[in-house]
Design an enzyme around this catalytic site. Structure first.
Site, PDB file in Angstrom:
ATOM      1  N   ASP A   1       0.857  -1.181   0.000  1.00 53.04           N
ATOM      2  CA  ASP A   1       0.000   0.000   0.000  1.00 53.04           C
ATOM      3  C   ASP A   1       0.901   1.241   0.000  1.00 53.04           C
ATOM      4  O   ASP A   1       2.128   1.150   0.036  1.00 53.04           O
ATOM      5  CB  ASP A   1      -0.991  -0.036   1.159  1.00 53.04           C
TER       6      ASP A   1
ATOM      7  N   ASP B   1      -7.891  -7.555   0.111  1.00 52.86           N
ATOM      8  CA  ASP B   1      -6.959  -7.805   1.209  1.00 52.86           C
ATOM      9  C   ASP B   1      -7.689  -7.484   2.497  1.00 52.86           C
ATOM     10  O   ASP B   1      -8.586  -6.636   2.509  1.00 52.86           O
ATOM     11  CB  ASP B   1      -5.715  -6.908   1.125  1.00 52.86           C
TER      12      ASP B   1
END
Lengths: 377, 377
Positions: free
Chosen positions: A93, A268
């Site tokens: 991320d 996720d």
């Protein structure tokens, strides 16, 4: 402006899609669930178990890794895969989400966000460019643009401001990513909170910029599932059908199933490992809380028909004991049991889409979850 | 009065011995190190890793198991092996040591020790007979007599009183064990603190009673290594050479090596897993503290020549990071690395005794430990 496409759409069933995403570290079968290896480790699991459970790709948190052990250090040690021993695809991320939720003394400007580490108070600046650089240093296969995620509920004006900033940061991220080695990918992120027109504007702006894949961010932050699904339905039709779509931070098995039904390819979530650490197993028949006294004398496994050895072999009584005694092994076993369940769900989803029977699979999964756990003895 | 002998002495080299102990759940190669699975679980390890590391037998703590989940419950679930999934030999202690160190409101009488659980305050009575019954319910392959262990330093009179009580409790334990199924064993325990004549008297009394094997208890409780070794030298010559000898709660790799050189066959200790949880790896070149900053950028493994995969593959930098970040995986990896090192040491010891070169092995091991870790980069 578009980018090279590493995604191969292999089939559809309604809006649900099955495909393959090719990364420098291997192929990801989609729909895919990415277990979260926060700080370079899966909590309570060996990497080989993550792989054995069927995961093709895992997620690493840029915020945690840039603070400790540091991106430059990981680069000097050969990158995240070499450093951790996870020899497969890795998505990172941007760091933005944890800056907002964990860091201290945040200050947001057009240029960057400055903050102090929650570990030792050290000052950092995270700009779109620095986020891309950090993710490059980590050796990420799929990098995410820096964005601003607004906590819901929020004012329309705040949601719009953050969405527009995220679009500009997406453009800067893309420019910064131009130097990336071939094969590596950058995904844009659509924001816009729970406001349909802002979600659509965000998606359109993101597609105009052009990314290897498209994420939907800022959901699963406490809003009802119906709102989340409605926002997906606003965004997905705007996204190019030949690119992967990633719903960030989601979710429960039911969230995933419904999002797949609406055309999402990647997910996720920390839920399988976090809930495992708190004594909860995800099963075909819904969540089972092993800390409940009903399991104390129950010799039966969680699911005797599971393909995962620990799920069909360990007695509920043993897992109950481990949870009550606070034994690490309890968290270890329930984490692997949950990651294996999520991967088994994704395998079932992929097979059903391939065979054109996703609607039946979805109905069956929902009926099983609704049935609930086996009766106590 | 003697008992059936399940121990086969296969060879000697000086005082050091190599042998095989046959239990209902399999054969134990001696000298053996028994990892401690306190409450029915190895902390931070899967049972398959314990087995893969080379352990033939593990130890379970009667005190912990009788409190939670309870001996009768484990019996109803098929015994400890079935309950835990460790399908090998298991030795259980008597519970006495933890009653002394963990329980509240202890009261010791000739008949039994009464105490309150450190978990929930429930009252229990542990007599020699109840300890044997609990160990039978657990399905233990090797049971230990209830004894009284005195903390050192202590007055001569206190040490003598506890030693005499332990002898009487040994006789009662043996009578209670007469109903045990064939193949199961009961070990006596010699006490006597750091007083040579009390150690000898205890050993003689224990041998007069007659057990399947003989343990030396009440050592490794803070006394210098030289005192521990001196006490072993008092006791061992009194023990029958055809029976296994077990030094309880020991110890460091050096303690084990020296005790083997004095004729001891079996060991148990929480040190490899406990120190692993605190960031310390046991290696051929002595203990290595992975939390030390010198490892932060070191890509080298702990020991590239180790036969254990995690020891030769994971970078020190990664282990350092996991320890500093408090990641469970750090404790998991260092626990398995340490258990594997201990088992590797025992394998080396057994081979050296078999080949008649134990003296050289001992010198080499000591020299390696003294050499210390590789130099920092």
């Amino acid at each position: 402006m578009t980018s090279v496409n590493y995604f191969e759409l292999q089939g559809r069933d309604g809006e649900a899609r099955v495909g393959r995403l090719t990364t420098p570290h291997g192929v990801v079968r989609t729909p895919a669930f990415m277990p979260v290896g926060t700080a370079g480790a899966m909590k309570g699991m060996h990497w080989r178990e993550v792989r054995d459970a069927g995961a093709d790709i895992v997620l690493g948190n840029t915020y945690h890794l840039m603070l400790r052990p540091g991106a430059e250090r990981i680069a000097a040690l050969g990158g995240l895969q070499r450093f951790t021993g996870w020899n497969g695809p890795m998505l990172t991320d941007s760091g933005g989400f944890q800056v907002m939720s964990l860091a201290q003394l945040r200050k947001l400007s057009e240029r960057a966000v400055t903050f102090r580490s929650h570990i030792d108070g050290t000052s950092y600046e995270l700009s779109p460019e620095r986020s891309i650089e950090v993710q490059r240093l980590l050796g990420s296969d799929i990098a995410m643009q820096l964005d601003e995620c607004v906590r819901l509920p929020a004012e329309h004006s705040d949601i719009e401001r953050a969405m527009q900033l995220s679009l500009r940061w997406g453009e800067r991220s893309k420019r910064a990513f131009e130097k990336a080695a071939p094969g590596h990918m950058l995904f844009g992120i659509a924001q816009g909170g729970d406001v349909p027109e802002l979600r659509r504007a965000s998606a359109r702006g993101m597609v105009d910029t052009g990314f290897h894949g498209y994420a939907i961010g800022g959901l699963a932050v406490g809003e009802p599932q119906a709102v989340m699904l409605a926002m997906i339905e606003e965004v997905v039709p705007i996204l190019p059908s030949d690119r992967p779509r990633y719903l960030m931070g989601v979710g429960t098995p039911a969230d995933i199933l419904e999002a797949v039904a609406r055309g999402v390819d990647m997910f996720d979530c920390v839920m399988p490992t976090r809930n495992g650490r708190h004594g909860v197993a995800f099963t075909r028949f819904g969540p089972v809380n092993l800390s409940n006294a009903r399991h104390a004398d129950d010799p039966r496994p969680i699911d005797e028909e599971s393909s995962w050895p620990s799920t069909r072999s360990y007695a509920r009584a043993y897992l109950h004991h481990l949870v009550k005694a606070g034994e690490t092994l309890g968290a270890m076993l329930l984490s692997e049991i949950n990651i294996a369940y999520y991967q088994d769900l994704m395998r079932g989803i992929r097979e059903a889409i391939t065979q054109g029977c996703f609607a039946q699979f979805r109905e069956r999964a929902r009926a099983d979850w609704a049935r609930g756990d086996i009766a106590p003895r």
